[in-house]
Write a protein that holds these residues in place. Sequence first.
Motif, PDB file in Angstrom:
ATOM      1  N   THR A   1       0.831  -1.209   0.000  1.00 15.13           N
ATOM      2  CA  THR A   1       0.000   0.000   0.000  1.00 15.13           C
ATOM      3  C   THR A   1       0.863   1.257   0.000  1.00 15.13           C
ATOM      4  O   THR A   1       0.629   2.191  -0.783  1.00 15.13           O
ATOM      5  CB  THR A   1      -0.945   0.001   1.216  1.00 15.13           C
ATOM      6  OG1 THR A   1      -1.778  -1.162   1.142  1.00 15.13           O
ATOM      7  CG2 THR A   1      -1.804   1.247   1.261  1.00 15.13           C
ATOM      8  N   LEU A   2       1.866   1.292   0.859  1.00 15.51           N
ATOM      9  CA  LEU A   2       2.746   2.455   0.941  1.00 15.51           C
ATOM     10  C   LEU A   2       3.573   2.628  -0.326  1.00 15.51           C
ATOM     11  O   LEU A   2       3.760   3.750  -0.812  1.00 15.51           O
ATOM     12  CB  LEU A   2       3.667   2.336   2.163  1.00 15.51           C
ATOM     13  CG  LEU A   2       2.974   2.437   3.516  1.00 15.51           C
ATOM     14  CD1 LEU A   2       3.962   2.122   4.634  1.00 15.51           C
ATOM     15  CD2 LEU A   2       2.361   3.819   3.712  1.00 15.51           C
TER      16      LEU A   2
ATOM     17  N   THR B   1       3.023   9.068  -6.341  1.00 16.11           N
ATOM     18  CA  THR B   1       3.535  10.412  -6.039  1.00 16.11           C
ATOM     19  C   THR B   1       4.781  10.714  -6.860  1.00 16.11           C
ATOM     20  O   THR B   1       4.889  11.782  -7.483  1.00 16.11           O
ATOM     21  CB  THR B   1       3.843  10.536  -4.536  1.00 16.11           C
ATOM     22  OG1 THR B   1       2.635  10.320  -3.801  1.00 16.11           O
ATOM     23  CG2 THR B   1       4.411  11.905  -4.202  1.00 16.11           C
ATOM     24  N   LEU B   2       5.724   9.780  -6.880  1.00 18.38           N
ATOM     25  CA  LEU B   2       6.958   9.992  -7.648  1.00 18.38           C
ATOM     26  C   LEU B   2       6.672  10.088  -9.144  1.00 18.38           C
ATOM     27  O   LEU B   2       7.283  10.887  -9.849  1.00 18.38           O
ATOM     28  CB  LEU B   2       7.955   8.866  -7.384  1.00 18.38           C
ATOM     29  CG  LEU B   2       8.698   8.965  -6.065  1.00 18.38           C
ATOM     30  CD1 LEU B   2       9.409   7.664  -5.755  1.00 18.38           C
ATOM     31  CD2 LEU B   2       9.689  10.119  -6.111  1.00 18.38           C
ATOM     32  N   ARG B   3       5.760   9.263  -9.622  1.00 20.76           N
ATOM     33  CA  ARG B   3       5.401   9.293 -11.036  1.00 20.76           C
ATOM     34  C   ARG B   3       4.876  10.673 -11.425  1.00 20.76           C
ATOM     35  O   ARG B   3       5.242  11.221 -12.462  1.00 20.76           O
ATOM     36  CB  ARG B   3       4.365   8.215 -11.333  1.00 20.76           C
ATOM     37  CG  ARG B   3       4.159   7.938 -12.806  1.00 20.76           C
ATOM     38  CD  ARG B   3       3.055   6.918 -13.026  1.00 20.76           C
ATOM     39  NE  ARG B   3       1.760   7.412 -12.580  1.00 20.76           N
ATOM     40  CZ  ARG B   3       1.046   8.337 -13.191  1.00 20.76           C
ATOM     41  NH1 ARG B   3       1.503   8.918 -14.282  1.00 20.76           N
ATOM     42  NH2 ARG B   3      -0.121   8.723 -12.725  1.00 20.76           N
TER      43      ARG B   3
ATOM     44  N   ALA C   1      14.288   7.058  -9.256  1.00 19.86           N
ATOM     45  CA  ALA C   1      13.604   6.837  -7.975  1.00 19.86           C
ATOM     46  C   ALA C   1      12.237   6.198  -8.193  1.00 19.86           C
ATOM     47  O   ALA C   1      11.819   5.313  -7.439  1.00 19.86           O
ATOM     48  CB  ALA C   1      13.464   8.150  -7.203  1.00 19.86           C
ATOM     49  N   THR C   2      11.533   6.630  -9.242  1.00 18.16           N
ATOM     50  CA  THR C   2      10.224   6.060  -9.565  1.00 18.16           C
ATOM     51  C   THR C   2      10.382   4.588  -9.914  1.00 18.16           C
ATOM     52  O   THR C   2       9.606   3.738  -9.461  1.00 18.16           O
ATOM     53  CB  THR C   2       9.589   6.822 -10.744  1.00 18.16           C
ATOM     54  OG1 THR C   2       9.520   8.208 -10.424  1.00 18.16           O
ATOM     55  CG2 THR C   2       8.198   6.302 -11.053  1.00 18.16           C
ATOM     56  N   LEU C   3      11.395   4.272 -10.708  1.00 23.15           N
ATOM     57  CA  LEU C   3      11.622   2.889 -11.113  1.00 23.15           C
ATOM     58  C   LEU C   3      12.047   2.014  -9.935  1.00 23.15           C
ATOM     59  O   LEU C   3      11.652   0.843  -9.853  1.00 23.15           O
ATOM     60  CB  LEU C   3      12.660   2.835 -12.234  1.00 23.15           C
ATOM     61  CG  LEU C   3      12.222   3.477 -13.548  1.00 23.15           C
ATOM     62  CD1 LEU C   3      13.362   3.476 -14.547  1.00 23.15           C
ATOM     63  CD2 LEU C   3      10.998   2.788 -14.108  1.00 23.15           C
TER      64      LEU C   3
END
Length: 70
Positions: free
Chosen positions: A11-12, A19-21, A30-32
């Motif tokens: 969930t987190l 959010t990062l996307r 960081a998103t990946l």
Amino acid sequence: LRVGQFQQAHTLLARAHETLRQMRGDEHPATLTVLHNLGRAELALGRPRDATRTIERVWQRRQHDLSIDP
């Protein structure tokens, strides 16, 4: 989180990924990384098909970023 709390972690991580996307884009390292960790959480939850799809998305994007031919 405690060891073994995979549903909470999922969930987190899903929230962090979204959010990062939005903030940094789909291709940002960081998103990946968060997306990869989300895939690992899916695997730990006994969802190997979801995990495979998620981790393959990461691999495809990282190949593209590095301009690696499959």
